[in-house]
Design a protein around this motif. Sequence first.
Motif, PDB file in Angstrom:
ATOM      1  N   ILE A 302       0.958  -1.116   0.049  1.00  0.00           N
ATOM      2  CA  ILE A 302      -0.063  -0.130  -0.018  1.00  0.00           C
ATOM      3  C   ILE A 302       0.697   1.104   0.186  1.00  0.00           C
ATOM      4  O   ILE A 302       0.667   2.166  -0.595  1.00  0.00           O
ATOM      5  N   LYS A 303       1.867   1.261   0.951  1.00  0.00           N
ATOM      6  CA  LYS A 303       2.776   2.401   0.949  1.00  0.00           C
ATOM      7  C   LYS A 303       3.377   2.766  -0.377  1.00  0.00           C
ATOM      8  O   LYS A 303       3.738   4.094  -0.822  1.00  0.00           O
ATOM      9  N   ILE A 304       3.929   1.674  -1.203  1.00  0.00           N
ATOM     10  CA  ILE A 304       4.505   1.840  -2.290  1.00  0.00           C
ATOM     11  C   ILE A 304       3.645   2.346  -3.330  1.00  0.00           C
ATOM     12  O   ILE A 304       3.883   3.233  -4.285  1.00  0.00           O
ATOM     13  N   VAL A 305       2.568   1.748  -3.483  1.00  0.00           N
ATOM     14  CA  VAL A 305       1.465   2.083  -4.585  1.00  0.00           C
ATOM     15  C   VAL A 305       1.016   3.706  -4.500  1.00  0.00           C
ATOM     16  O   VAL A 305       0.650   4.417  -5.481  1.00  0.00           O
ATOM     17  N   VAL A 306       0.788   3.961  -3.344  1.00  0.00           N
ATOM     18  CA  VAL A 306       0.284   5.262  -2.912  1.00  0.00           C
ATOM     19  C   VAL A 306       1.667   6.307  -3.131  1.00  0.00           C
ATOM     20  O   VAL A 306       1.272   7.302  -3.570  1.00  0.00           O
ATOM     21  N   SER A 307       2.823   5.935  -2.742  1.00  0.00           N
ATOM     22  CA  SER A 307       3.891   6.806  -3.193  1.00  0.00           C
ATOM     23  C   SER A 307       3.962   6.921  -4.650  1.00  0.00           C
ATOM     24  O   SER A 307       4.270   7.843  -5.438  1.00  0.00           O
ATOM     25  N   LEU A 308       3.687   5.873  -5.421  1.00  0.00           N
ATOM     26  CA  LEU A 308       3.898   5.909  -6.900  1.00  0.00           C
ATOM     27  C   LEU A 308       2.624   6.718  -7.370  1.00  0.00           C
ATOM     28  O   LEU A 308       2.964   7.586  -8.316  1.00  0.00           O
ATOM     29  N   ALA A 309       1.572   6.535  -6.908  1.00  0.00           N
ATOM     30  CA  ALA A 309       0.363   7.439  -7.496  1.00  0.00           C
ATOM     31  C   ALA A 309       0.566   8.723  -7.327  1.00  0.00           C
ATOM     32  O   ALA A 309      -0.018   9.741  -8.036  1.00  0.00           O
TER      33      ALA A 309
END
Length: 335
Positions: A302-309
């Motif tokens: 979740i943290k990674i996908v939010v950071s990418l988004a």
Amino acid sequence: MKKTVRLSDIAEKLQVSTVTVSNALAGQKGVSEELRARIRQVAAEMGYQTRGASVPNGKKILNIGVVIGEKYLGPYPSYYWKVYQELSLIAGLHSCVILFEVLRHDREEAMELPLFAVEQQIQGLIVIGEIGRGYLEFLSRQPDMPMVMVDFSMRGLRCPSVMADNYYGMYKMVNYLIEQGHREIAYVGTLMASNSITDRYFGYRKALLESGLEADPDWIIDDRTMEGQIGNIRLPKRMPTAFACNCDLTASELVNLLEAKGYRVPEDISIVGFDNYLYEGLCDITITSYEVDIKEMVRCAIKIVVSLAEQRGTPADMRLVSGKVVVKESVRRIG
């Protein structure tokens, strides 16, 4: 014209008040995290337009798509279903709405986008469990849809992954068997059926090599088809004292097979698994296993996908999440 979904429509479906729905979607206090996650899930499924909304701290709510391959969801709750449940609960803490879809074989072969990506905009995608390279490459080429792979990686694909430490996890499991006096240990898992199974095999081999033990070729045993269908496990002509299985579901199948052949587990044969997740009633003993830290794995995803988004830099290519050996009933000390 498509009907606009209102808060009252969501409230009616869930049998809660409109105020509760409003507070849940706005990130207000007074709503349990479990109910908040459920409300956000239903809102997404009904097509409620949350895109661009924000919570009190000013952070936008993100629509995150989640895909699981059809082959991973059988007639009973699976390990990957547990991963999804944890993901849906943790997502709410990061201002994310989860849109879930089971990827059918026909849609994968036809290179069709998940329905949630067609119906409305998503800001990120999480794929749980390994699917075909061609389809993953197709997804990775979609604009403005950063992707994170959970519990697998794919060589040459330029997107991050979060996975259990399969190599050292199985290394620990086989070393545990060796510590219990076992010297003849088989591995059960179809090599190359998935990266996880293959990584666990190499952890098995490392443990044997370090202890000066041989790996009889007849003790490398298939447990599934290349499409992922588990079953038709064959027993070797010369039986080992222990089997290291690539997952607990395979371990349960092996327990039942051995008992049908007259062997007792663990009195005659010891067995270890992987994941520490098994639907109750699949076999009559509990299986010593390597427990994957699912909560930490999905929290990282979740943290990674939010950071990418939110375009806050590029995360590491791969993150490995450690687990622990959980001792149960399926191993007997010998010698």
